[in-house]
Enzyme design. Structure first.
Site, PDB file in Angstrom:
ATOM      1  N   SER A 150      35.075  -0.107 -19.973  1.00  0.00           N
ATOM      2  CA  SER A 150      34.003  -0.903 -19.387  1.00  0.00           C
ATOM      3  C   SER A 150      32.672  -0.328 -19.837  1.00  0.00           C
ATOM      4  CB  SER A 150      34.072  -0.885 -17.856  1.00  0.00           C
ATOM      5  OG  SER A 150      32.917  -1.474 -17.287  1.00  0.00           O
ATOM      6  N   TYR A 163      33.871   3.946 -10.193  1.00  0.00           N
ATOM      7  CA  TYR A 163      34.417   3.113 -11.272  1.00  0.00           C
ATOM      8  C   TYR A 163      33.819   3.539 -12.611  1.00  0.00           C
ATOM      9  CZ  TYR A 163      35.453  -1.068 -14.036  1.00  0.00           C
ATOM     10  OH  TYR A 163      35.881  -1.935 -15.011  1.00  0.00           O
TER      11      TYR A 163
END
Length: 264
Positions: A150, A163
């Site tokens: 990501s 995250y």
């Protein structure tokens, strides 16, 4: 840049001339499901993993895949998944690790259970599965591992500290393991999406708040995965322009932080 492993898809052929086999995690929906459909269209045999049994069954039926519904955070499940895949086809030529969860909010407000779930799912489960698959790929002399990262793991995103940390670890792990496997015939690819139009945001507890950049469909990420496999790419950003802020962050982090404080 090309990776160290054999990149053309024809070199990832299965044994005895059979179609090559791919294991795809997170295949119940979103990116994983899109990857499954893309690989199926390219003639691959598939072993799909996901936690949503009903959705996984639907994807498996549409792609002609074998399915292994399971939560990869369960201890020892990565061994069972690897053995299942090998029993189904005799080899694992490709692993696409797409399973992931998120959580949105300030770090100090994050429940300990959510912190554990993000780290277990996005990082530890992935590393444990790769550790199971790599020896088989090295023994057969070929294979590719594609890890879905990501942009949050490259530049850090406010409200997604854990995250971001998990995905940053995946990025560094990919680079480090690539060095270890150089010359073995096994390559690693890191696919780095930005915002993707999937149920991810609903499940993390907060909708995507911005009008720009617009979310891209998961099929674009699946296309990037296929490009990584076919061309042996080390890293692909989706969309490609995300490489620019990543480079600014790496080359001039202070400038990046000032810009981020202004533009978010």
């Amino acid at each position: 840049m090309r990776g160290p492993g054999p990149c053309p898809s024809q070199k990832l052929s299965g044994r005895s001339g059979r179609p090559p086999t791919a294991v795809v995690t997170g295949a119940s929906s979103g990116i994983g499901a899109a990857v499954a459909h893309r690989l199926s269209a390219e003639g691959w045999r598939l072993v799909l993993n996901g936690r949503d049994t009903a959705r996984l069954r639907d994807v498996a039926v549409r792609t002609g895949a074998s399915r292994f519904p399971a939560d990869l955070t369960v201890p020892g499940i990565e061994q069972r998944l690897t053995r299942f895949a090998l029993d189904q086809s005799g080899s694992v030529d490709l692993l696409v690790a797409g399973a992931g969860v998120g959580w949105a909010g300030d770090f100090v407000d994050m429940p300990p259970s959510a912190l554990t779930e993000v780290i277990e799912t996005d990082l530890l489960a992935t590393l444990r599965l790769v550790q199971q698959v790599v020896p088989h790929m090295v023994e057969q002399g070929h294979g590719r591992i594609v890890l879905i990262g990501s942009v949050a793991g490259v530049v850090g995103v406010r409200g997604e500290a854990v995250y971001s940390a998990a995905k940053a670890a995946v990025s560094t792990f990919t680079d480090a393991l690539r060095y270890e496997l150089r010359g073995t015939g096994v390559g690693l690819s890191h696919v780095v999406p930005g915002v993707v139009d999937t149920p991810f945001f609903e499940r993390r507890g907060a909708a995507y708040p911005r009008s720009r950049p617009r979310p891209v469909p998961p099929e674009r990420v699946a296309d990037a995965v296929w490009t990584a496999v076919r061309r042996g790419k080390d890293e692909i950003y989706v969309p490609g322009w995300l490489r620019l802020p990543a480079r600014v962050h790496g080359a001039a982090p202070a400038v990046f932080r000032r810009l981020a404080s202004v533009f978010g």
